[in-house]
Design a protein around this motif. Sequence first.
Motif, PDB file in Angstrom:
ATOM      1  N   MET A 135       3.144  -1.808   0.525  1.00  0.00           N
ATOM      2  CA  MET A 135       2.767  -0.536  -0.100  1.00  0.00           C
ATOM      3  C   MET A 135       3.985   0.152  -0.700  1.00  0.00           C
ATOM      4  O   MET A 135       3.921   0.741  -1.782  1.00  0.00           O
ATOM      5  CB  MET A 135       2.111   0.384   0.938  1.00  0.00           C
TER       6      MET A 135
ATOM      7  N   ASP B 295      -2.072  -5.793  -2.357  1.00  0.00           N
ATOM      8  CA  ASP B 295      -0.753  -5.210  -2.584  1.00  0.00           C
ATOM      9  C   ASP B 295       0.284  -6.288  -2.874  1.00  0.00           C
ATOM     10  O   ASP B 295       1.152  -6.133  -3.740  1.00  0.00           O
ATOM     11  CB  ASP B 295      -0.309  -4.391  -1.370  1.00  0.00           C
TER      12      ASP B 295
ATOM     13  N   ASP C 218      -5.046   3.968   0.722  1.00  0.00           N
ATOM     14  CA  ASP C 218      -3.915   3.220   1.285  1.00  0.00           C
ATOM     15  C   ASP C 218      -3.441   3.853   2.588  1.00  0.00           C
ATOM     16  O   ASP C 218      -3.123   3.147   3.561  1.00  0.00           O
ATOM     17  CB  ASP C 218      -2.763   3.169   0.281  1.00  0.00           C
TER      18      ASP C 218
END
Length: 251
Positions: free
Chosen positions: A115, A200, A97
Amino acid sequence: MKTSYLACLATATAIAFAMPAFTAEKAQDFVTKAAVGGMFEVDSSKVAQDKVSAQNVKDFAQKMIDDHGAANAKLESIAGEQKLQIPAGLDAPHRTDLQKLQDGNAPLDQSYVEMQRSAHADAISLFEEYAKDGDNAPLKAFAQETLPTLKMHKEMIEKIATTIGTDPSSATSSTTPAVKTTDTPSAAAPIPGANSFTEDQAKSRIQDAGYSNVSKLTKDDHGIWRGQASKDGKNTTVALDFQGNVIAGSN
């Protein structure tokens, strides 16, 4: 009688020596996960500061650096006192990520916000569990003291998400053209269609529908995100279609 007493004493002694090992194992697991999550918050927010455009997102990123930086230092101190290990760096999923942010082209407001929504949902779940059932007193107190701040962060990022059009429960922006219409009833089965929810976003949408432990998300040929999740203590398959409908038990 004497033999029986000695046998009982030996058993009790064995249990006494075994218990700290189990305690240490559970405490170390919490320290590892909490430390990795905290490091990711700081590292991703440092990257985001130079790659996001909205001022409220920049302000949030700075707050994450300040708040999680302080929490990380406190956790490291407690872990040292308890003879527990702080991981040297991020685990593979968090490194991936972070790399997405580092390699992405600005502005990355949407990616960073999603995120953060996912990371804080995971952190709250971790800290709630240890605050309730943790068996290392200093770490349990740390979890209890930190939890309100994590919940505050989650509320902040959810509000920010609605201002920049990344909240999957609302009409999305032109950069996120997945559709959630107000006049479409909840579907009994996922509806095929061009789905532009990111992984996400899909995870956050499913979590918003009351599911936890969302994992193994993949998008099939019909534009439907499918994966595993749990709700009310039960594991199930779950699907998210392009309209934002979340359907459990769908294969």
